[in-house]
Design a protein around this motif. Structure first.
Motif, PDB file in Angstrom:
ATOM      1  N   LEU A  99       0.864  -1.165   0.000  1.00 15.38           N
ATOM      2  CA  LEU A  99       0.000   0.000   0.000  1.00 15.38           C
ATOM      3  C   LEU A  99       0.907   1.223   0.000  1.00 15.38           C
ATOM      4  O   LEU A  99       1.807   1.332   0.836  1.00 15.38           O
ATOM      5  N   THR A 100       0.714   2.127  -0.949  1.00 12.05           N
ATOM      6  CA  THR A 100       1.661   3.223  -1.160  1.00 12.05           C
ATOM      7  C   THR A 100       1.994   3.938   0.145  1.00 12.05           C
ATOM      8  O   THR A 100       1.099   4.410   0.852  1.00 12.05           O
ATOM      9  N   VAL A 222     -11.581  11.207  -2.724  1.00 11.20           N
ATOM     10  CA  VAL A 222     -10.360  10.784  -3.413  1.00 11.20           C
ATOM     11  C   VAL A 222      -9.832   9.525  -2.746  1.00 11.20           C
ATOM     12  O   VAL A 222     -10.258   9.167  -1.645  1.00 11.20           O
ATOM     13  N   ASP A 223      -8.889   8.838  -3.410  1.00 12.24           N
ATOM     14  CA  ASP A 223      -8.336   7.622  -2.829  1.00 12.24           C
ATOM     15  C   ASP A 223      -6.814   7.578  -2.835  1.00 12.24           C
ATOM     16  O   ASP A 223      -6.224   6.613  -2.379  1.00 12.24           O
ATOM     17  N   ASN A 224      -6.172   8.623  -3.323  1.00 13.03           N
ATOM     18  CA  ASN A 224      -4.717   8.655  -3.401  1.00 13.03           C
ATOM     19  C   ASN A 224      -4.176   9.546  -2.287  1.00 13.03           C
ATOM     20  O   ASN A 224      -4.548  10.711  -2.198  1.00 13.03           O
ATOM     21  N   PRO A 225      -3.287   9.029  -1.410  1.00 11.64           N
ATOM     22  CA  PRO A 225      -2.785   9.840  -0.292  1.00 11.64           C
ATOM     23  C   PRO A 225      -2.146  11.151  -0.735  1.00 11.64           C
ATOM     24  O   PRO A 225      -2.317  12.183  -0.082  1.00 11.64           O
ATOM     25  N   ALA A 226      -1.404  11.121  -1.836  1.00  7.40           N
ATOM     26  CA  ALA A 226      -0.760  12.346  -2.306  1.00  7.40           C
ATOM     27  C   ALA A 226      -1.799  13.379  -2.723  1.00  7.40           C
ATOM     28  O   ALA A 226      -1.657  14.579  -2.434  1.00  7.40           O
ATOM     29  N   LEU A 248       4.622  10.806   4.940  1.00  6.42           N
ATOM     30  CA  LEU A 248       4.655  11.360   3.590  1.00  6.42           C
ATOM     31  C   LEU A 248       4.268  12.837   3.549  1.00  6.42           C
ATOM     32  O   LEU A 248       4.251  13.435   2.483  1.00  6.42           O
ATOM     33  N   MET A 249       3.985  13.440   4.709  1.00  3.96           N
ATOM     34  CA  MET A 249       3.389  14.774   4.724  1.00  3.96           C
ATOM     35  C   MET A 249       4.371  15.858   4.281  1.00  3.96           C
ATOM     36  O   MET A 249       5.502  15.904   4.762  1.00  3.96           O
ATOM     37  N   PRO A 250       3.935  16.763   3.398  1.00  6.85           N
ATOM     38  CA  PRO A 250       4.730  17.951   3.080  1.00  6.85           C
ATOM     39  C   PRO A 250       4.528  19.002   4.174  1.00  6.85           C
ATOM     40  O   PRO A 250       3.695  18.848   5.065  1.00  6.85           O
ATOM     41  N   TRP A 251       5.268  20.083   4.091  1.00  8.63           N
ATOM     42  CA  TRP A 251       5.186  21.133   5.100  1.00  8.63           C
ATOM     43  C   TRP A 251       3.813  21.799   5.149  1.00  8.63           C
ATOM     44  O   TRP A 251       3.424  22.375   6.179  1.00  8.63           O
TER      45      TRP A 251
END
Length: 299
Positions: A99-100, A222-226, A248-251
Motif C-alpha cells: 500500500l503506497t 479521493v483515494d490517493n494519499p498524495a 509522507l506529509m509535506p510542510w
C-alpha cells in the motif's frame, strides 16, 4: 464462450456505458462490442445487462454472473503467470506489493527476512492502491502484499499492524493549536472523504463518524494519499486518514490525533492460498519476527 466475452462484459459492467467501454477500455467499436455482449447473453441464455437512457446496468442475473466471470479471468491469468515462471526456473521471482507509503516502514524488515535467499531469487517491489494489490494477488502477479483486507477476493489475510486514524489539515489551520481533536470539532469544516475504491478505509471512517453521532458532508472524494494531502492544503479542508501517511506529509499539512478512542484500521499481509512458492512459505513462517522487527525499529 470465449475469454474475450468475459472481458467485454466486465468492462461494460464496470463503466456502465457501452461507448466508454468500447473507446477507453477495449479500443473497439461500439457495434462490435454490442454484438459480443449479445453473443454472450445468447450463450448464457439470460439477459445480463439492461440498457436505458441512463446507461447500462447489471440485471439480477448479471450480478450473479459477474463475480464468477472475474474469478474465471483471474484464474486464467494466474495460470499464465505460473506457466511463465515455470519456464524460467533458474532464478525464482518473489513479488511483494505495498500500500503506497507502507514500504517505508515494512520493506527493510522484509528484505532482512529474505536476506539469506537473495542470491537465489529476484525480489520485485511495487506499490499501489489496496484494491489493485488484491487484484494483482488474485491474478498471480504478486506473491505477497501489505494492504487492507479487501472483501471481494479469495485471499488469505493475516494482520500485521493496526493504525490509528488521525486528523489531517492545513499546517496553519486553527485546530493545529490543539493537542488532540474531538470528532465534533470537524463539523462545519470542508471534509475530504475517501472514494469508494478505498472502501475498507471509508467504512472505518463512516462507522466512526456514525458512532460519534455526527454528520459531515464531504466536498470531494479521493483515494490517493498524495492527492488527499494536496487537496487538504489547497482547499483548506480536513480529513481522517491512517497515521502512516504522516511519513509522507509535506510542510503544507499537519496532523493531530483524535481525542478519546481513535478508530484503527488493520494492515494485513495477503496472499493466494494456492500459491506454492517456497519463499512465501518461508516468509509466512517468520511473520512474528517481521512484526517484532518493525516494532523495535519504530520504538
Amino acid at each position: 464462450m470465449e475469454l474475450r466475452h468475459l472481458r467485454y462484459f466486465i468492462a461494460v459492467a464496470e463503466t456502465g456505458s457501452l461507448t466508454e467501454a468500447a473507446e477507453r477500455r477495449l479500443h473497439t467499436s461500439q457495434p462490435s462490442l454490442s454484438r459480443q455482449i449479445r453473443d454472450l447473453e445468447e450463450q448464457v441464455g439470460v439477459e445480463l445487462l439492461s440498457r436505458s437512457a441512463r446507461g447500462v446496468e447489471l440485471t439480477p442475473a448479471g450480478k450473479a454472473f459477474i463475480d464468477h466471470a472475474r474469478l474465471a479471468l483471474a484464474q486464467v491469468e494466474a495460470a499464465v503467470e505460473s506457466a511463465r515462471r515455470a519456464a524460467q526456473p533458474a532464478k525464482q521471482r518473489f513479488s511483494v506489493g505495498f500500500l503506497t507509503g507502507q514500504e517505508m516502514t515494512w520493506l527493510p524488515e522484509v528484505m532482512r527476512i529474505l536476506r539469506g535467499e537473495l542470491p537465489n531469487i529476484d525480489v520485485i517491489v511495487s506499490s499501489d492502491y489496496s484494491p489493485d494489490l488484491a487484484e494483482e494477488l488474485a491474478r498471480g502477479k504478486l506473491d505477497l502484499a501489505f494492504l487492507r483486507a479487501e472483501p471481494d477476493f479469495n485471499l488469505a489475510y493475516q494482520v500485521v499492524g493496526r493504525e490509528p486514524l488521525v486528523v489531517l489539515m492545513p499546517s496553519d489551520h486553527p485546530l493545529t493549536s490543539r493537542v488532540a481533536i474531538l470528532p465534533q470539532e470537524l463539523v462545519g469544516e470542508p471534509f475530504i472523504a475517501m472514494a469508494n475504491k478505498a472502501r475498507v478505509l471509508r467504512a472505518v471512517i463512516d462507522d466512526y463518524l456514525d458512532r460519534s453521532g455526527i454528520h459531515i458532508k464531504s466536498v470531494q472524494s479521493v483515494d490517493n494519499p498524495a492527492v488527499v494531502m494536496s487537496l487538504v492544503a489547497s482547499t483548506r479542508s480536513v480529513t481522517l486518514i491512517p497515521a502512516y501517511v504522516e511519513n509522507l506529509m509535506p510542510w503544507s499539512v499537519a496532523s493531530r490525533p483524535l481525542e478519546g478512542g481513535a478508530p484503527t484500521i488493520d494492515l494485513v499481509i495477503g496472499y493466494r492460498r494456492a500459491n506454492t512458492s517456497s519463499i512465501l512459505k518461508l516468509f509466512l513462517s517468520k511473520v512474528d519476527e517481521l512484526i517484532a522487527g518493525v516494532a523495535k525499529r519504530l520504538s
